[in-house]
Motif scaffolding. Structure first.
Motif, PDB file in Angstrom:
ATOM      1  N   LEU A   3       0.805  -1.212   0.000  1.00  0.00           N
ATOM      2  CA  LEU A   3       0.000   0.000   0.000  1.00  0.00           C
ATOM      3  C   LEU A   3       0.845   1.273   0.000  1.00  0.00           C
ATOM      4  CD1 LEU A   3      -3.368   0.369   0.764  1.00  0.00           C
ATOM      5  CD2 LEU A   3      -2.093   1.996   2.127  1.00  0.00           C
ATOM      6  N   LEU A   4       1.945   1.251   0.737  1.00  0.00           N
ATOM      7  CA  LEU A   4       2.800   2.436   0.804  1.00  0.00           C
ATOM      8  C   LEU A   4       3.302   2.858  -0.577  1.00  0.00           C
ATOM      9  CD1 LEU A   4       4.440   4.576   2.319  1.00  0.00           C
ATOM     10  CD2 LEU A   4       6.134   2.827   2.832  1.00  0.00           C
ATOM     11  N   THR A   5       3.424   1.906  -1.486  1.00  0.00           N
ATOM     12  CA  THR A   5       3.915   2.231  -2.830  1.00  0.00           C
ATOM     13  C   THR A   5       3.003   3.244  -3.528  1.00  0.00           C
ATOM     14  OG1 THR A   5       5.034   0.102  -2.980  1.00  0.00           O
ATOM     15  CG2 THR A   5       4.601   1.218  -5.056  1.00  0.00           C
ATOM     16  N   ASN A   7       2.126   5.843  -2.455  1.00  0.00           N
ATOM     17  CA  ASN A   7       2.651   7.159  -2.113  1.00  0.00           C
ATOM     18  C   ASN A   7       3.742   7.625  -3.076  1.00  0.00           C
ATOM     19  OD1 ASN A   7       3.584   9.311   0.212  1.00  0.00           O
ATOM     20  ND2 ASN A   7       1.607   8.354   0.671  1.00  0.00           N
ATOM     21  N   PHE A   8       4.146   6.744  -3.993  1.00  0.00           N
ATOM     22  CA  PHE A   8       5.208   7.108  -4.939  1.00  0.00           C
ATOM     23  C   PHE A   8       4.756   7.061  -6.390  1.00  0.00           C
ATOM     24  CE2 PHE A   8       7.098   5.237  -1.124  1.00  0.00           C
ATOM     25  CZ  PHE A   8       7.793   6.355  -0.683  1.00  0.00           C
ATOM     26  N   LEU A   9       3.519   6.653  -6.633  1.00  0.00           N
ATOM     27  CA  LEU A   9       3.057   6.489  -8.012  1.00  0.00           C
ATOM     28  C   LEU A   9       2.155   7.625  -8.463  1.00  0.00           C
ATOM     29  CD1 LEU A   9       2.190   2.680  -8.255  1.00  0.00           C
ATOM     30  CD2 LEU A   9       4.316   3.863  -8.867  1.00  0.00           C
ATOM     31  N   LYS A  10       2.516   8.186  -9.620  1.00  0.00           N
ATOM     32  CA  LYS A  10       1.665   9.207 -10.226  1.00  0.00           C
ATOM     33  C   LYS A  10       1.262   8.723 -11.613  1.00  0.00           C
ATOM     34  CE  LYS A  10       5.285  11.928 -12.539  1.00  0.00           C
ATOM     35  NZ  LYS A  10       4.866  11.713 -13.938  1.00  0.00           N
ATOM     36  N   CYS A  11       0.432   9.498 -12.277  1.00  0.00           N
ATOM     37  CA  CYS A  11       0.052   9.172 -13.655  1.00  0.00           C
ATOM     38  C   CYS A  11       1.274   9.313 -14.557  1.00  0.00           C
ATOM     39  CB  CYS A  11      -1.047  10.127 -14.103  1.00  0.00           C
ATOM     40  SG  CYS A  11      -1.595   9.846 -15.792  1.00  0.00           S
ATOM     41  N   SER A  12       1.424   8.384 -15.513  1.00  0.00           N
ATOM     42  CA  SER A  12       2.583   8.426 -16.413  1.00  0.00           C
ATOM     43  C   SER A  12       2.449   9.448 -17.539  1.00  0.00           C
ATOM     44  CB  SER A  12       2.799   7.043 -17.063  1.00  0.00           C
ATOM     45  OG  SER A  12       3.103   6.071 -16.099  1.00  0.00           O
ATOM     46  N   PRO A 124       1.639  -3.580 -10.444  1.00  0.00           N
ATOM     47  CA  PRO A 124       0.960  -2.486 -11.142  1.00  0.00           C
ATOM     48  C   PRO A 124       1.610  -2.243 -12.503  1.00  0.00           C
ATOM     49  CG  PRO A 124       2.423  -1.591  -9.463  1.00  0.00           C
ATOM     50  CD  PRO A 124       2.509  -3.083  -9.345  1.00  0.00           C
ATOM     51  N   LEU A 126       2.088   0.561 -15.167  1.00  0.00           N
ATOM     52  CA  LEU A 126       1.965   1.999 -15.414  1.00  0.00           C
ATOM     53  C   LEU A 126       2.395   2.389 -16.826  1.00  0.00           C
ATOM     54  CD1 LEU A 126       1.046   3.993 -13.039  1.00  0.00           C
ATOM     55  CD2 LEU A 126       1.840   1.780 -12.246  1.00  0.00           C
TER      56      LEU A 126
ATOM     57  N   TYR B  99      11.406  -4.319   2.010  1.00  0.00           N
ATOM     58  CA  TYR B  99      10.316  -3.659   1.311  1.00  0.00           C
ATOM     59  C   TYR B  99      10.674  -3.521  -0.169  1.00  0.00           C
ATOM     60  CZ  TYR B  99       6.481  -0.503   0.317  1.00  0.00           C
ATOM     61  OH  TYR B  99       5.334   0.050  -0.188  1.00  0.00           O
ATOM     62  N   GLN B 104       5.681  -2.114 -13.409  1.00  0.00           N
ATOM     63  CA  GLN B 104       5.916  -2.103 -14.850  1.00  0.00           C
ATOM     64  C   GLN B 104       5.775  -0.673 -15.345  1.00  0.00           C
ATOM     65  OE1 GLN B 104       3.468  -4.768 -17.152  1.00  0.00           O
ATOM     66  NE2 GLN B 104       4.877  -4.724 -18.890  1.00  0.00           N
ATOM     67  N   LYS B 109       8.570   7.467 -15.571  1.00  0.00           N
ATOM     68  CA  LYS B 109       7.399   8.303 -15.863  1.00  0.00           C
ATOM     69  C   LYS B 109       6.329   8.250 -14.783  1.00  0.00           C
ATOM     70  CE  LYS B 109       7.804   8.406 -20.844  1.00  0.00           C
ATOM     71  NZ  LYS B 109       7.517   7.625 -22.050  1.00  0.00           N
ATOM     72  N   CYS B 110       6.227   7.118 -14.078  1.00  0.00           N
ATOM     73  CA  CYS B 110       5.140   6.954 -13.111  1.00  0.00           C
ATOM     74  C   CYS B 110       5.556   7.317 -11.692  1.00  0.00           C
ATOM     75  CB  CYS B 110       4.659   5.504 -13.127  1.00  0.00           C
ATOM     76  SG  CYS B 110       5.879   4.376 -12.450  1.00  0.00           S
ATOM     77  N   LEU B 111       6.782   7.751 -11.508  1.00  0.00           N
ATOM     78  CA  LEU B 111       7.225   8.026 -10.138  1.00  0.00           C
ATOM     79  C   LEU B 111       6.980   9.479  -9.772  1.00  0.00           C
ATOM     80  CD1 LEU B 111      10.607   6.244  -9.392  1.00  0.00           C
ATOM     81  CD2 LEU B 111       8.288   5.530  -8.839  1.00  0.00           C
ATOM     82  N   ARG B 112       6.488   9.661  -8.568  1.00  0.00           N
ATOM     83  CA  ARG B 112       6.321  11.009  -8.035  1.00  0.00           C
ATOM     84  C   ARG B 112       7.669  11.728  -8.142  1.00  0.00           C
ATOM     85  NH1 ARG B 112       5.293  10.940  -1.869  1.00  0.00           N
ATOM     86  NH2 ARG B 112       6.108  13.009  -1.407  1.00  0.00           N
TER      87      ARG B 112
END
Ligand SMILES: C[S@@+](CC[C@H](N)C(=O)[O-])C[C@H]1O[C@@H](n2cnc3c(N)ncnc32)[C@H](O)[C@@H]1O
Lengths: 133, 222
Positions: A3-5, A7-12, A124, A126, B99, B104, B109-112
């Motif tokens: 779930l914490l991940t 916090n690092f994923l945005k739209c590509s 996931p 992306l 952790y 994928q 591109k998908c990283l904050r």
């Protein structure tokens, strides 16, 4: 995906970088969750994570997934402090939510462009289709 | 010498650990105390681009690099087979209590933005007419995924260039990147142009591998 991940994923999609709505992604309420008890709780690690985490994003994702119990303010804990029983309870809750909970199947979408991304088998995806890449 | 992970996967689809992978392990071992000091007492977000078999990320997890009390490992590959292999490598080497999330993705591109503290990349660096297209489905001719692991377009730099151009938005304020080059990538020229853009760039290790010379550069903000 843990779930914490989230916090690092945005739209590509590159154009969404100009909006504030590309992070966090919106998680579908039907995402299938799994709890992995095999990872031990390491309080120092959790305190370091809390310090860094974008709390609002976390509250939002947890709420997307049906957990509305997070306080609106980030709990304040600092390393080196003597931890009270209350602190330890918070740490255990956070461990269970952030580290032990994973999304195994489901989908999430960008709150700006609406693009849908899938999670399959815990992974996931992306990547964008060629016309958006 | 730090232990090296035990890796076993299908090398018809996933890049087999080679001299470049091992150079990266040696370079990171050499950097261990630098990284430990830099990220002491704080969470480190570690992102490996293109983990392939998972050898590098597993090596980092196994040896607590940057440090034991708090690294989050994100492994981002375009190939679904590489991601499976990376999860497999984690299990095979008893690192399940670390952790790790595999994702994928096309590069970062998908990283904050500005969230990565430690970026590691052994890119597709072989000069070629062009970077191959991504196979249209996971099951497509599996060797196409392997082409993506190798071929880097003009000067072998097309993919690496994309990462360097974005480095300022990828790395956190204290972020460090380790990127591998072969001589045909003209790494000294690349390093010089990054220095002119305000980066501190250092060659940390190099080695002759067959007829190829491989090198790893470290990038940090001035
Ligand atoms: C030279 S291999 C390195 C594998 C492994 N890290 C090692 O050192 O043995 C390059 C990896 O980058 C991945 N890759 C190629 N293009 C990519 C892209 N645009 N985004 C993410 N990963 C990519 C490939 O699938 C492959 O796994």
């Amino acid at each position: 995906m843990k779930l914490l991940t989230s916090n690092f994923l945005k739209c590509s999609v590159k154009a969404c970088d100009n909006s504030n709505e590309n992070f966090p992604l919106r998680y579908d309420a039907n995402c299938q969750l799994q709890q992995d008890e095999s990872i031990d709780c390491n309080p120092e690690f959790l305190i370091n994570i809390l310090e860094r985490v974008d709390w609002n994003a976390l509250v939002q994702v947890a709420s997307d997934l049906g957990n509305k119990s997070l306080p609106p303010q980030k709990p304040e804990l600092s390393p080196g402090d003597d931890l009270t029983d209350d602190d330890l309870a918070i740490i255990r809750d956070m461990h269970s939510l952030l580290i032990q909970t994973s999304i195994v199947e489901g989908q999430m979408s960008c709150r700006n462009c609406g693009h849908v991304y899938y999670i399959k088998n815990g992974i996931p995806n992306l990547l964008l289709p060629p016309h958006l890449a | 010498m730090l232990p090296t992970p035990y890796i076993k996967c299908d090398y018809e689809t996933v890049y087999e650990p080679c001299e470049d992978s091992f150079l990266l392990l040696d370079g990171l071992e050499q950097e261990q105390s630098f990284l430990q000091t830099r990220f002491r007492n704080q969470l480190a977000i570690v992102c490996e681009l293109g983990p392939g078999s998972g050898i590098v990320t597993t090596f980092l997890m196994q040896n607590d690099i940057p440090h034991g009390n708090g690294s989050i490992y994100l492994a981002l590959d375009i190939s679904p087979w590489a991601l499976e292999a990376t999860q497999d490598a984690q299990r095979r080497n008893d690192c399940q209590n670390r952790y790790l999330s595999v994702i994928q993705s096309d590069l970062t591109k998908c990283l904050r933005q500005n969230s990565t503290d430690l970026l590691v990349f052994n890119p597709p660096y072989v000069p070629a007419e062009q970077v191959p297209d991504r196979p249209s489905s996971n099951e497509n001719d599996k060797s196409q995924w392997l082409d993506l692991a190798l071929l880097g377009g003009e000067d072998g730099m097309v993919i690496t260039r994309q990462v360097l151009d974005q480095l300022d938005t990828i790395l956190s304020q204290q972020g460090v990147a380790y990127i591998l080059f072969c001589a045909r990538n003209k790494p000294e020229q690349v390093a010089e142009s990054m220095r002119q853009q305000g980066w501190k760039v250092d060659l940390i290790i190099n080695r002759k591998a067959g007829w190829e010379v491989l090198s790893i550069y470290r990038f940090i903000r001035q």
